[in-house]
Design an enzyme around this catalytic site. Structure first.
Site, PDB file in Angstrom:
ATOM      1  CG  HIS A  89      -1.862   1.165   1.287  1.00  0.00           C
ATOM      2  ND1 HIS A  89      -3.207   0.995   1.550  1.00  0.00           N
ATOM      3  CD2 HIS A  89      -1.690   2.500   1.122  1.00  0.00           C
ATOM      4  CE1 HIS A  89      -3.803   2.179   1.550  1.00  0.00           C
ATOM      5  NE2 HIS A  89      -2.898   3.128   1.304  1.00  0.00           N
ATOM      6  CG  HIS A  94      -0.708   7.091  -0.937  1.00  0.00           C
ATOM      7  ND1 HIS A  94      -1.930   7.234  -1.562  1.00  0.00           N
ATOM      8  CD2 HIS A  94      -0.947   6.404   0.206  1.00  0.00           C
ATOM      9  CE1 HIS A  94      -2.868   6.666  -0.813  1.00  0.00           C
ATOM     10  NE2 HIS A  94      -2.299   6.158   0.266  1.00  0.00           N
ATOM     11  CG  LEU A  95       5.033   5.576  -5.665  1.00  0.00           C
ATOM     12  CD1 LEU A  95       5.456   4.752  -6.874  1.00  0.00           C
ATOM     13  CD2 LEU A  95       6.249   5.945  -4.821  1.00  0.00           C
ATOM     14  NE  ARG A  96       0.750  11.922  -2.013  1.00  0.00           N
ATOM     15  CZ  ARG A  96      -0.270  11.467  -1.288  1.00  0.00           C
ATOM     16  NH1 ARG A  96      -1.288  10.823  -1.853  1.00  0.00           N
ATOM     17  NH2 ARG A  96      -0.298  11.662   0.014  1.00  0.00           N
ATOM     18  CG  ASN A 117      -4.932   8.620  -3.182  1.00  0.00           C
ATOM     19  OD1 ASN A 117      -3.877   8.121  -3.555  1.00  0.00           O
ATOM     20  ND2 ASN A 117      -5.065   9.194  -1.993  1.00  0.00           N
ATOM     21  CE  LYS A 158      -7.736   2.137  -0.660  1.00  0.00           C
ATOM     22  NZ  LYS A 158      -6.617   3.014  -0.367  1.00  0.00           N
ATOM     23  CG  HIS A 195      -9.902   4.455   3.355  1.00  0.00           C
ATOM     24  ND1 HIS A 195      -8.719   5.124   3.455  1.00  0.00           N
ATOM     25  CD2 HIS A 195     -10.658   4.858   4.407  1.00  0.00           C
ATOM     26  CE1 HIS A 195      -8.740   5.905   4.532  1.00  0.00           C
ATOM     27  NE2 HIS A 195      -9.912   5.764   5.114  1.00  0.00           N
ATOM     28  CG  HIS A 246      -4.854   2.188   5.792  1.00  0.00           C
ATOM     29  ND1 HIS A 246      -6.211   2.120   5.980  1.00  0.00           N
ATOM     30  CD2 HIS A 246      -4.670   2.966   4.694  1.00  0.00           C
ATOM     31  CE1 HIS A 246      -6.802   2.825   5.033  1.00  0.00           C
ATOM     32  NE2 HIS A 246      -5.902   3.343   4.241  1.00  0.00           N
ATOM     33  CG  LEU A 251      -7.623  10.390   7.758  1.00  0.00           C
ATOM     34  CD1 LEU A 251      -8.429  11.147   6.709  1.00  0.00           C
ATOM     35  CD2 LEU A 251      -8.466  10.186   9.027  1.00  0.00           C
ATOM     36  CG  ASP A 304      -1.556   4.811   4.090  1.00  0.00           C
ATOM     37  OD1 ASP A 304      -1.680   5.190   2.915  1.00  0.00           O
ATOM     38  OD2 ASP A 304      -2.255   5.249   5.027  1.00  0.00           O
ATOM     39  CG  HIS A 346       0.080  15.131   2.231  1.00  0.00           C
ATOM     40  ND1 HIS A 346      -0.849  15.389   1.245  1.00  0.00           N
ATOM     41  CD2 HIS A 346      -0.334  13.996   2.846  1.00  0.00           C
ATOM     42  CE1 HIS A 346      -1.796  14.459   1.269  1.00  0.00           C
ATOM     43  NE2 HIS A 346      -1.499  13.596   2.221  1.00  0.00           N
ATOM     44  CB  ALA A 362      -4.861  12.479   6.453  1.00  0.00           C
TER      45      ALA A 362
HETATM   46  C1  NCD Z   1      -3.504   8.997   2.177  1.00  0.00           C
HETATM   47  C2  NCD Z   1      -3.087  10.060   1.175  1.00  0.00           C
HETATM   48  O1  NCD Z   1      -2.565  11.105   1.593  1.00  0.00           O
HETATM   49  O2  NCD Z   1      -3.247   9.845  -0.034  1.00  0.00           O
HETATM   50  N1  NCD Z   1      -3.507   9.593   3.487  1.00  0.00           N
HETATM   51  C3  NCD Z   1      -3.433   8.941   4.672  1.00  0.00           C
HETATM   52  O3  NCD Z   1      -3.537   9.588   5.719  1.00  0.00           O
HETATM   53  N2  NCD Z   1      -3.255   7.638   4.745  1.00  0.00           N
HETATM   54  C4  NCD Z   1      -4.831   8.423   1.807  1.00  0.00           C
HETATM   55  C5  NCD Z   1      -5.215   7.182   2.554  1.00  0.00           C
HETATM   56  O4  NCD Z   1      -4.618   6.116   2.383  1.00  0.00           O
HETATM   57  O5  NCD Z   1      -6.135   7.274   3.377  1.00  0.00           O
HETATM   58 ZN    ZN Z   2      -3.228   5.071   1.674  1.00  0.00          ZN
END
Ligand code: NCD
Ligand code: ZN
Length: 347
Positions: A14, A16-18, A42, A100, A137, A175, A220, A248, A252, A264
């Site tokens: 899990h 996030h690479l943006r 996302n 997802k 989620h 998560h 989150l 996860d 940011h 988050a």
């Molecule tokens: C994630 C995000 O910033 O994309 N944020 C997080 O707090 N985990 C989204 C997610 O997995 O809920």
């Molecule tokens: Zn996530």
């Protein structure tokens, strides 16, 4: 005392690479230690179609350092317009490993998500037929439900009814943060599993709120009471194949974390393996670390195990992780566990 530990190369199930400048900065941080990762969809706009997933995969590959063999495992973002045939084709081509589910409004960039599960049943039925996992989620978004109860209420009111209605559906509870999540994930045999993050093994809600608000610990689902953190630690170190690593890691920029309405997400890509070695050592469970990071996830996703290894080494002096990494969009603060770490990835 164990001073060195060689593991099969790990997978982050899990991540996030943006995109854009952030992607270029964070992709190498994961590719350094991990062989593969399940990539969250996302983005803005979200990765909804197979064509978008293929294009995003190419951007990720282009952001990797030369010589990296890191493999991004792609997912599609489930919307109420998602076409079952597109999902089936994306899975059949090998492009996509999962879909997802974001309940609309649950987290970062989730406004295109699902308002009611009934609206996506045709897609879920197709996924059950072809064995394609649904990554959930798992939080309800109902205003009246307290944020600390949202995971447990999701299990009772959404996930359990869905799994009874569609018993063939393969599900990853993403998560998990509660003892209820830990308990439920163990009830579904080979078709149900849960990811656990690095940071939820380390912090509870006091770390976020005592002595001043710590925006870099806000994510989150939000960290819960200590008894839940302890349940997560028991699960991760148990050797039960229902649990595996999904960091996860969710970068940011500081300007958006240290804000009146802070985003988050905890960024843990850079130091996850040393932190996990610390946690598993504390639990007397270093021999279980490989199962959690490198075996259970691959088996759930029916992927071959990775062939290479990484070696974690105990260090005499605490390891000096950077406080921040620089990105083209601004600095991103690395998750700080609040204790000295004596493990490093040696190679
Ligand atoms: C994630 C995000 O910033 O994309 N944020 C997080 O707090 N985990 C989204 C997610 O997995 O809920
Ligand atoms: Zn996530």
């Amino acid at each position: 005392m164990i001073q060195s530990l060689t593991l099969r190369r790990p997978d982050d199930m899990h991540l996030h690479l943006r995109d854009g400048a952030m992607l270029s900065a964070v992709a190498p941080e994961t590719a350094r230690d991990f062989a593969r990762a399940i990539i969250m969809p996302n983005l803005v706009p979200p990765v909804v179609t197979a064509a978008q997933a293929a294009a995003y995969r190419n951007r990720i590959l282009a952001a990797l350092p030369g010589g990296s063999d890191f493999q991004p495992l792609m997912t599609l973002y489930l919307t109420e317009e998602t076409a079952p045939a597109d999902v089936a084709a994306a899975a059949a081509s090998g492009l996509v490993q999962a879909v997802k589910l974001y309940p609309a409004g649950a987290t970062t960039n989730s406004h295109s998500g699902v308002t009611h599960i009934d609206r996506v049943m045709p897609v879920l039925e197709t996924m059950a037929e072809i064995g394609l996992p649904l990554c959930c989620h798992g939080e309800v978004t109902t205003a009246e439900v307290d944020i600390f109860d949202r995971e447990a209420v999701f299990i009772d009111t959404v996930l359990d009814p869905l799994r009874r209605r569609l018993p063939g559906l393969r599900v990853v509870m993403e998560h998990i943060t509660t003892e209820e999540g830990v308990a439920y994930a163990a009830t579904g045999g080979a078709d149900l599993a849960a990811t656990i993050t690095t940071h939820h093994l380390i912090i509870n809600r006091n770390h976020i709120l005592v002595g001043g608000i710590r925006p870099h610990y806000y994510c989150l689902p939000v960290a819960k009471r200590e008894k839940h953190r302890l349940a997560l630690r028991r699960a991760a170190t148990s050797g039960n194949p229902a649990y595996f690593l999904g960091t996860d890691s969710a970068p940011h920029v500081d300007a958006l974390k240290e804000h009146a309405c802070g985003c988050a997400g905890c960024f843990t890509a850079t130091n996850t393996m040393p932190l996990l070695a610390h946690v598993f050592e504390q639990e007397g469970a270093l021999p279980q670390l490989e199962a959690f990071t490198s075996l259970h996830g691959a088996r759930f996703y029916r992927l071959p195990l990775n062939s290479g290894t990484i070696t974690l080494e105990k260090t005499a002096a605490p390891v000096d992780f950077p406080e921040k990494i620089q990105t083209g969009q601004g600095p991103v603060t690395l998750f700080n566990p609040g204790f000295p770490v004596h493990w490093r990835v040696a190679g």
